[in-house]
Design a protein around this motif. Structure first.
Motif, PDB file in Angstrom:
ATOM      1  N   SER A   1       0.838  -1.165  -0.104  1.00 55.53           N
ATOM      2  CA  SER A   1      -0.097  -0.131  -0.005  1.00 55.53           C
ATOM      3  C   SER A   1       0.982   1.160   0.259  1.00 55.53           C
ATOM      4  O   SER A   1       1.899   1.366   0.757  1.00 55.53           O
ATOM      5  N   HIS A   2       0.472   2.275  -0.644  1.00 54.40           N
ATOM      6  CA  HIS A   2       1.114   3.567  -0.520  1.00 54.40           C
ATOM      7  C   HIS A   2      -0.460   4.496  -0.113  1.00 54.40           C
ATOM      8  O   HIS A   2      -1.327   4.651  -0.884  1.00 54.40           O
ATOM      9  N   LEU A   3      -0.030   5.332   0.616  1.00 55.24           N
ATOM     10  CA  LEU A   3      -0.586   6.363   1.292  1.00 55.24           C
ATOM     11  C   LEU A   3      -0.274   7.817   0.844  1.00 55.24           C
ATOM     12  O   LEU A   3       0.759   7.877   0.909  1.00 55.24           O
ATOM     13  N   ASN A   4      -0.899   8.797   0.165  1.00 55.81           N
ATOM     14  CA  ASN A   4      -0.589  10.019  -0.051  1.00 55.81           C
ATOM     15  C   ASN A   4      -1.603  11.077   0.256  1.00 55.81           C
ATOM     16  O   ASN A   4      -2.635  10.765  -0.144  1.00 55.81           O
ATOM     17  N   PRO A   5      -1.387  12.089   1.192  1.00 51.32           N
ATOM     18  CA  PRO A   5      -2.255  13.225   1.526  1.00 51.32           C
ATOM     19  C   PRO A   5      -2.452  14.123   0.438  1.00 51.32           C
ATOM     20  O   PRO A   5      -1.353  14.591  -0.235  1.00 51.32           O
ATOM     21  N   PHE A   6      -3.673  14.733   0.263  1.00 53.72           N
ATOM     22  CA  PHE A   6      -3.727  15.834  -0.607  1.00 53.72           C
ATOM     23  C   PHE A   6      -4.435  16.864   0.053  1.00 53.72           C
ATOM     24  O   PHE A   6      -5.385  16.686   0.882  1.00 53.72           O
ATOM     25  N   ASN A   7      -4.563  18.327  -0.616  1.00 53.60           N
ATOM     26  CA  ASN A   7      -5.339  19.281  -0.046  1.00 53.60           C
ATOM     27  C   ASN A   7      -6.362  19.460  -0.858  1.00 53.60           C
ATOM     28  O   ASN A   7      -7.387  20.203  -0.544  1.00 53.60           O
TER      29      ASN A   7
END
Length: 152
Positions: free
Chosen positions: A117-123
């Protein structure tokens, strides 16, 4: 305790109620509340229908029996990947109702074969940001043969 018909009824101590109700329930073959009430009315004075109803609702075996009898479950066929980066799944999770600072979206990318899994936050949920983060993942591991996305 004795009634007019000289029938002896047992008064069960509060600490022993659960054990007696379980015994009655299992002896009745996980029967209905009415069946348990009939048995208890013949032997006990202080086991009320309310107790039996609660026990019957919480009995694990009875819950499974009710579930099997009344539901027609949908058969879900799992997606099977034979090798790494054959199929990848991308989900965008909306956290706008509870943002973490400036982060309002979370991109979750997962490889189906090994569950990496890869988790990336966005605004913000704009295509440019998603594409940039995907290219980071694809340059690190390679692009999957199939990219599955549910919402966009």
């Amino acid at each position: 305790m004795q009634n007019d018909d000289n029938q002896v009824y047992l008064v069960i101590a509060y600490e022993d109620l659960f054990d007696e109700i379980r015994t009655v329930h299992t002896n009745s073959g996980h029967g209905s509340v009415n069946k348990m009430v009939q048995i208890c009315n013949k032997r006990f004075d202080n086991i009320h229908q309310k107790f039996l109803t609660i026990y019957n609702q919480l009995c694990h075996g009875c819950q499974l029996k009710r579930c099997r009898a009344g539901s027609k479950k949908v058969v879900v066929k799992p997606i099977i990947s034979n090798y790494f980066m054959n199929r990848g799944q991308l989900d965008l999770v909306d956290f706008q109702s509870m943002p973490d600072g400036i982060w309002k979206w979370l991109m979750h990318y997962q490889d189906h074969h090994n569950k990496l899994s890869h988790l990336n936050p966005f605004n913000s949920k704009c295509a440019r940001e998603v594409a940039l983060r995907l290219t980071d993942i694809f340059t690190l591991f390679g692009a999957p043969f199939i990219l599955q996305m549910d919402n966009g």
